[in-house]
Design an enzyme around this catalytic site. Structure first.
Site, PDB file in Angstrom:
ATOM      1  N   ASN A 199      77.221 -48.081  16.362  1.00 10.41           N
ATOM      2  CA  ASN A 199      77.886 -49.259  16.935  1.00 10.41           C
ATOM      3  C   ASN A 199      77.847 -50.474  16.010  1.00 10.41           C
ATOM      4  OD1 ASN A 199      78.801 -48.857  19.907  1.00 10.41           O
ATOM      5  ND2 ASN A 199      76.915 -47.676  19.689  1.00 10.41           N
ATOM      6  N   HIS A 208      58.760 -53.597   0.346  1.00 13.65           N
ATOM      7  CA  HIS A 208      57.822 -53.979  -0.711  1.00 13.65           C
ATOM      8  C   HIS A 208      56.407 -53.637  -0.298  1.00 13.65           C
ATOM      9  CE1 HIS A 208      60.686 -56.227  -3.214  1.00 13.65           C
ATOM     10  NE2 HIS A 208      61.281 -56.522  -2.070  1.00 13.65           N
ATOM     11  N   THR A 255      57.456 -47.056  13.068  1.00  9.80           N
ATOM     12  CA  THR A 255      56.824 -46.936  11.747  1.00  9.80           C
ATOM     13  C   THR A 255      56.321 -45.529  11.480  1.00  9.80           C
ATOM     14  OG1 THR A 255      54.684 -47.624  12.651  1.00  9.80           O
ATOM     15  CG2 THR A 255      56.119 -49.365  11.765  1.00  9.80           C
TER      16      THR A 255
END
Length: 179
Positions: free
Chosen positions: A66, A96, A143
């Protein structure tokens, strides 16, 4: 000279992101091929999606992405069949290392298997694998890998239970002016 080439690349990428949302769905496959994307002809990428790189993006049959989705495909993104990704979700493949003195970049691909769902505003971080039929709830920050058929939510995302079904649907939403 390298600086000039980098600047031209980013200008081209900005042009791709601008043009993508203004092209009708039947012209977009030409842009995808020029960019080195592998997008199934029955997948729908609505306008307003932001690509971070050319290439390194594969989207399977029937998948729907979307408006407002960020696809950080610098590290590679593979999206299976009949995957639904709601508006404003963000898929990041590069970041990073805050523990590195030089703040080095590190990348890892994202993979989303068939019939998975990523709801609005969710974020998938580098290296995440969302299993078949898994669900990422709205606003979740993922994560870690999500096992097949599981639902996760929260920040950071935690397991909140089984999806409770074996998905058997087909997503085919090709609208002439979807953007």
């Amino acid at each position: 000279m390298r600086h000039v080439a980098d600047q031209l690349y980013f200008i081209a990428l900005a042009l791709i992101n601008t043009v993508h949302g203004r092209l009708p769905f039947f012209v977009r496959p030409v842009l995808y091929r020029l960019c080195g994307f592998r997008i199934h002809r029955n997948a729908t990428l609505q306008g307003g999606i932001r690509f971070f790189h050319v290439g390194r993006l594969a989207v399977g049959e029937g998948s729907l992405i979307n408006r407002g989705v960020y696809l950080d495909n610098r590290g590679g993104i593979e999206i299976g069949c009949n995957v639904s990704i709601a508006h404003d979700a963000k898929l990041y493949t590069m970041g990073h290392d805050p523990r590195d003195p030089s703040f080095a970049t590190k990348a890892a691909p994202i993979r989303i298997d068939d019939h998975a769902v990523v709801f609005a505003g969710a974020m998938l971080m580098p290296g995440v694998h969302v299993g078949q039929g898994a669900v990422v709830m709205a606003g979740a920050v993922v994560t870690r890998d999500v096992p097949p058929g599981r639902m996760v939510g929260g920040n950071p995302a935690v397991d909140i239970g089984e999806r409770g079904c074996v998905p058997a649907y087909t997503l085919r939403r090709r609208f002439w002016f979807a953007h």
